[in-house]
Design a protein around this motif. Structure first.
Motif, PDB file in Angstrom:
ATOM      1  N   TYR A   1       0.646  -1.370  -0.083  1.00  0.00           N
ATOM      2  CA  TYR A   1       0.047  -0.098  -0.015  1.00  0.00           C
ATOM      3  C   TYR A   1       0.878   1.175  -0.074  1.00  0.00           C
ATOM      4  CZ  TYR A   1      -3.050   3.409   2.141  1.00  0.00           C
ATOM      5  OH  TYR A   1      -3.484   4.824   2.420  1.00  0.00           O
ATOM      6  N   TYR A   2       1.763   1.222   1.048  1.00  0.00           N
ATOM      7  CA  TYR A   2       2.592   2.411   1.015  1.00  0.00           C
ATOM      8  C   TYR A   2       3.578   2.841  -0.192  1.00  0.00           C
ATOM      9  CZ  TYR A   2       1.413   3.897   5.846  1.00  0.00           C
ATOM     10  OH  TYR A   2       0.535   4.586   6.758  1.00  0.00           O
ATOM     11  N   MET A   3       4.042   1.676  -0.638  1.00  0.00           N
ATOM     12  CA  MET A   3       4.892   1.615  -1.910  1.00  0.00           C
ATOM     13  C   MET A   3       4.173   2.114  -3.118  1.00  0.00           C
ATOM     14  SD  MET A   3       8.061   0.888  -1.447  1.00  0.00           S
ATOM     15  CE  MET A   3       8.826  -0.094  -2.993  1.00  0.00           C
ATOM     16  N   ALA A   4       2.758   1.695  -3.185  1.00  0.00           N
ATOM     17  CA  ALA A   4       2.041   2.195  -4.381  1.00  0.00           C
ATOM     18  C   ALA A   4       1.752   3.449  -4.126  1.00  0.00           C
ATOM     19  CB  ALA A   4       0.795   1.197  -4.383  1.00  0.00           C
ATOM     20  N   LYS A   5       1.251   3.893  -2.930  1.00  0.00           N
ATOM     21  CA  LYS A   5       0.985   5.348  -2.650  1.00  0.00           C
ATOM     22  C   LYS A   5       2.178   6.299  -3.122  1.00  0.00           C
ATOM     23  CE  LYS A   5      -1.568   6.991   0.380  1.00  0.00           C
ATOM     24  NZ  LYS A   5      -2.925   8.021   0.254  1.00  0.00           N
TER      25      LYS A   5
ATOM     26  N   GLY B   1      -6.786  -9.518  13.807  1.00  0.00           N
ATOM     27  CA  GLY B   1      -5.273  -9.098  13.771  1.00  0.00           C
ATOM     28  C   GLY B   1      -5.375  -7.599  13.098  1.00  0.00           C
ATOM     29  N   ILE B   2      -4.003  -7.182  13.283  1.00  0.00           N
ATOM     30  CA  ILE B   2      -3.660  -5.989  12.704  1.00  0.00           C
ATOM     31  C   ILE B   2      -2.260  -5.910  12.158  1.00  0.00           C
ATOM     32  CG2 ILE B   2      -2.793  -5.124  14.942  1.00  0.00           C
ATOM     33  CD1 ILE B   2      -4.394  -2.117  14.269  1.00  0.00           C
ATOM     34  N   SER B   3      -1.962  -5.106  11.108  1.00  0.00           N
ATOM     35  CA  SER B   3      -0.730  -4.752  10.766  1.00  0.00           C
ATOM     36  C   SER B   3      -0.473  -3.309  11.227  1.00  0.00           C
ATOM     37  CB  SER B   3      -0.412  -5.109   9.349  1.00  0.00           C
ATOM     38  OG  SER B   3      -1.037  -4.374   8.397  1.00  0.00           O
TER      39      SER B   3
ATOM     40  N   VAL C   1       0.458  -0.671  21.251  1.00  0.00           N
ATOM     41  CA  VAL C   1       1.009   0.499  21.882  1.00  0.00           C
ATOM     42  C   VAL C   1       2.451   0.376  22.317  1.00  0.00           C
ATOM     43  CG1 VAL C   1       0.753   2.149  23.909  1.00  0.00           C
ATOM     44  CG2 VAL C   1      -1.303   1.220  22.761  1.00  0.00           C
ATOM     45  N   GLU C   2       2.971  -0.970  22.833  1.00  0.00           N
ATOM     46  CA  GLU C   2       4.360  -1.110  23.328  1.00  0.00           C
ATOM     47  C   GLU C   2       5.333  -1.131  22.011  1.00  0.00           C
ATOM     48  OE1 GLU C   2       3.955  -4.905  25.173  1.00  0.00           O
ATOM     49  OE2 GLU C   2       3.010  -4.206  26.926  1.00  0.00           O
ATOM     50  N   ASN C   3       4.764  -1.552  20.853  1.00  0.00           N
ATOM     51  CA  ASN C   3       5.735  -1.694  19.814  1.00  0.00           C
ATOM     52  C   ASN C   3       5.650  -0.450  18.929  1.00  0.00           C
ATOM     53  OD1 ASN C   3       6.165  -4.424  20.488  1.00  0.00           O
ATOM     54  ND2 ASN C   3       5.149  -5.087  18.812  1.00  0.00           N
ATOM     55  N   THR C   4       4.868   0.454  19.158  1.00  0.00           N
ATOM     56  CA  THR C   4       4.906   1.769  18.175  1.00  0.00           C
ATOM     57  C   THR C   4       5.387   3.148  18.834  1.00  0.00           C
ATOM     58  OG1 THR C   4       2.349   2.085  18.941  1.00  0.00           O
ATOM     59  CG2 THR C   4       2.944   0.639  16.649  1.00  0.00           C
ATOM     60  N   THR C   5       5.809   3.890  17.872  1.00  0.00           N
ATOM     61  CA  THR C   5       6.111   5.264  18.550  1.00  0.00           C
ATOM     62  C   THR C   5       5.509   6.244  18.169  1.00  0.00           C
ATOM     63  OG1 THR C   5       7.457   5.598  16.367  1.00  0.00           O
ATOM     64  CG2 THR C   5       8.674   4.591  17.997  1.00  0.00           C
ATOM     65  N   GLY C   6       4.175   6.060  17.681  1.00  0.00           N
ATOM     66  CA  GLY C   6       3.101   7.035  17.362  1.00  0.00           C
ATOM     67  C   GLY C   6       1.801   6.425  16.604  1.00  0.00           C
ATOM     68  N   THR C   7       1.033   7.215  16.610  1.00  0.00           N
ATOM     69  CA  THR C   7      -0.393   6.640  16.215  1.00  0.00           C
ATOM     70  C   THR C   7      -0.926   7.332  14.933  1.00  0.00           C
ATOM     71  OG1 THR C   7      -1.529   8.379  17.530  1.00  0.00           O
ATOM     72  CG2 THR C   7      -1.214   6.456  18.580  1.00  0.00           C
ATOM     73  N   ASN C   8      -0.203   7.978  14.084  1.00  0.00           N
ATOM     74  CA  ASN C   8      -0.570   8.850  12.913  1.00  0.00           C
ATOM     75  C   ASN C   8      -0.590   7.935  11.718  1.00  0.00           C
ATOM     76  OD1 ASN C   8      -0.835  11.391  14.045  1.00  0.00           O
ATOM     77  ND2 ASN C   8       1.590  11.732  14.337  1.00  0.00           N
ATOM     78  N   ASP C   9       0.203   7.054  11.515  1.00  0.00           N
ATOM     79  CA  ASP C   9       0.360   6.184  10.395  1.00  0.00           C
ATOM     80  C   ASP C   9      -0.754   5.271  10.100  1.00  0.00           C
ATOM     81  OD1 ASP C   9       2.811   7.308   9.534  1.00  0.00           O
ATOM     82  OD2 ASP C   9       3.654   5.845  10.758  1.00  0.00           O
ATOM     83  N   VAL C  10      -1.138   4.960   9.110  1.00  0.00           N
ATOM     84  CA  VAL C  10      -2.477   4.063   8.704  1.00  0.00           C
ATOM     85  C   VAL C  10      -2.173   2.723   9.258  1.00  0.00           C
ATOM     86  CG1 VAL C  10      -3.526   2.769   6.989  1.00  0.00           C
ATOM     87  CG2 VAL C  10      -2.982   5.080   6.816  1.00  0.00           C
ATOM     88  N   VAL C  11      -3.088   1.929  10.004  1.00  0.00           N
ATOM     89  CA  VAL C  11      -3.168   0.538  10.381  1.00  0.00           C
ATOM     90  C   VAL C  11      -3.877  -0.334   9.721  1.00  0.00           C
ATOM     91  CG1 VAL C  11      -1.741   0.976  12.415  1.00  0.00           C
ATOM     92  CG2 VAL C  11      -4.184   0.963  12.627  1.00  0.00           C
ATOM     93  N   PHE C  12      -3.731  -1.497   9.605  1.00  0.00           N
ATOM     94  CA  PHE C  12      -4.706  -2.396   8.700  1.00  0.00           C
ATOM     95  C   PHE C  12      -5.331  -3.493   9.757  1.00  0.00           C
ATOM     96  CE2 PHE C  12      -2.993  -1.749   4.303  1.00  0.00           C
ATOM     97  CZ  PHE C  12      -3.543  -0.672   4.053  1.00  0.00           C
TER      98      PHE C  12
ATOM     99  N   ASN D   1      -6.563   6.190  12.406  1.00  0.00           N
ATOM    100  CA  ASN D   1      -6.168   5.931  10.896  1.00  0.00           C
ATOM    101  C   ASN D   1      -6.152   4.518  10.704  1.00  0.00           C
ATOM    102  OD1 ASN D   1      -6.241   8.981  10.357  1.00  0.00           O
ATOM    103  ND2 ASN D   1      -4.398   8.823  11.211  1.00  0.00           N
ATOM    104  N   TYR D   2      -7.453   3.762  10.392  1.00  0.00           N
ATOM    105  CA  TYR D   2      -7.413   2.534  10.095  1.00  0.00           C
ATOM    106  C   TYR D   2      -8.111   2.220   8.700  1.00  0.00           C
ATOM    107  CZ  TYR D   2     -11.553   2.266  12.860  1.00  0.00           C
ATOM    108  OH  TYR D   2     -12.930   2.349  13.587  1.00  0.00           O
ATOM    109  N   ILE D   3      -7.878   0.890   8.127  1.00  0.00           N
ATOM    110  CA  ILE D   3      -8.577   0.456   7.063  1.00  0.00           C
ATOM    111  C   ILE D   3      -8.788  -0.689   7.221  1.00  0.00           C
ATOM    112  CG2 ILE D   3      -8.726   0.042   4.638  1.00  0.00           C
ATOM    113  CD1 ILE D   3      -6.571   2.356   4.334  1.00  0.00           C
ATOM    114  N   PRO D   4     -10.072  -1.376   7.720  1.00  0.00           N
ATOM    115  CA  PRO D   4     -10.426  -2.752   7.969  1.00  0.00           C
ATOM    116  C   PRO D   4     -10.013  -3.450   6.617  1.00  0.00           C
ATOM    117  CG  PRO D   4     -11.803  -1.336   8.913  1.00  0.00           C
ATOM    118  CD  PRO D   4     -11.256  -0.503   7.967  1.00  0.00           C
ATOM    119  N   LEU D   5      -9.610  -4.678   6.513  1.00  0.00           N
ATOM    120  CA  LEU D   5      -9.554  -5.754   5.386  1.00  0.00           C
ATOM    121  C   LEU D   5      -9.907  -7.024   5.841  1.00  0.00           C
ATOM    122  CD1 LEU D   5      -6.039  -4.149   3.924  1.00  0.00           C
ATOM    123  CD2 LEU D   5      -8.510  -3.805   3.165  1.00  0.00           C
TER     124      LEU D   5
END
Length: 298
Positions: free
Chosen positions: A130-134, A275-277, A220-231, A255-259
């Protein structure tokens, strides 16, 4: 001319995202226990119904030939491309893609081409794609895309749980004993993907609510912020995702996109998955302008 992004169907991106970002998808094949090929018209509802009725599905990797035909399509037209594959820790598809590319480089020296091992699966692979294509659609050049891919691959995280281990058992990923004990005691596994792109058991909890709570905490433990999209990802029932979504929203992940999981990964995990990425680190400043426009809706 934008760099073409090619991926495989294990990325579990929606048709809408794939179309909007002009991603070329190579289909990994699913077959049932009688070696019947799953037709492309086979819906996910039909697939999950078949699983719940006892059908076991397996998958086969994209062949070197299939990669070669796809790559040459773009090379002949002088179009630079990057192919993102399912984790080499879970499939031989990456090596097949590398072999296909090797045979093309000498024949098309003026075309830039590369393979990226996502070291990820399902929406983890989807997040990288997704990010590469964007970024490509926004005009990021080939060399910068390769650097961006290194950031994404090294920072993509996965978290998921399944409610029935029999599918992981049938695929040889857990023992029969563990599958039975989990079912009897209502013990659910928290699963992640390691640096080699292989699934591992992170911990176990008892009950769905505790699984959602613990996955939210790990996020929360594994991330440094909440601004990026999660799936976030689900199986055959979107409603089971609701509780988990409420938890991550309270933690600032809005900022999430359920799939929905696709047939390839569902063949191994079954219809009951949540789950979530996500990314461990926020996307650096030099890449952000290429990928961020939250007016997008999918």
């Amino acid at each position: 001319m934008t760099v073409k992004i090619i991926a495989d169907s294990s990325c579990d991106l929606s048709d809408e995202i794939i179309t909007d970002l002009d991603i070329d998808i190579l289909n990994i094949k699913s077959v049932d226990e009688l070696q019947n090929l799953i037709d492309v018209s086979f819906t996910m509802d039909e697939f999950f119904d078949a699983q719940r009725n006892g059908h076991i599905f397996k998958t086969s990797q994209v062949t070197t030939y299939d990669y070669l035909m796809k790559f040459e399509q773009y090379a002949k037209s002088g179009i630079d491309f990057i192919c993102i594959t399912l984790s080499s820790g879970m499939s031989g598809g990456y090596q097949n893609a590398v072999m296909a590319l090797r045979s093309l480089r000498e024949r098309y020296p003026n075309v830039k081409m590369e393979i990226v091992d996502s070291l990820a699966a399902s929406v983890g692979n989807g997040l990288v794609t997704y990010y590469m294509a964007k970024a490509s659609k926004s005009g990021m050049d080939f060399d910068m895309l390769i650097e961006f891919s290194k950031f994404l691959v090294s920072n993509v995280g996965h978290l998921f749980t399944v409610f029935d281990l029999k599918y992981l058992y049938s695929g040889g990923r857990v023992s029969r004993t563990k599958a039975k004990i989990s079912d009897i005691l209502n013990i659910l596994p928290i699963l992640e993907v390691d640096e080699e792109g292989k699934i591992f058991l992170s911990e176990v909890v008892r009950g769905k609510n505790k699984a959602y709570k613990r996955m939210s905490e790990i996020l929360v433990e594994n991330t440094t912020g909440t601004n990026d999209v999660v799936f976030p990802v689900y199986g055959d029932d979107y409603s089971i995702l609701t509780n988990f979504l409420k938890r991550i929203e309270k933690l600032g992940f809005n900022n999430y996109i359920p799939l929905q999981v696709g047939t390839i990964i569902a063949s191994h995990v079954g219809p009951d998955i949540v789950g979530i990425s996500y990314l461990f680190k926020e996307i650096p400043h030099e890449y952000r302008s290429y990928v961020y426009d939250f007016n997008d809706c999918y």
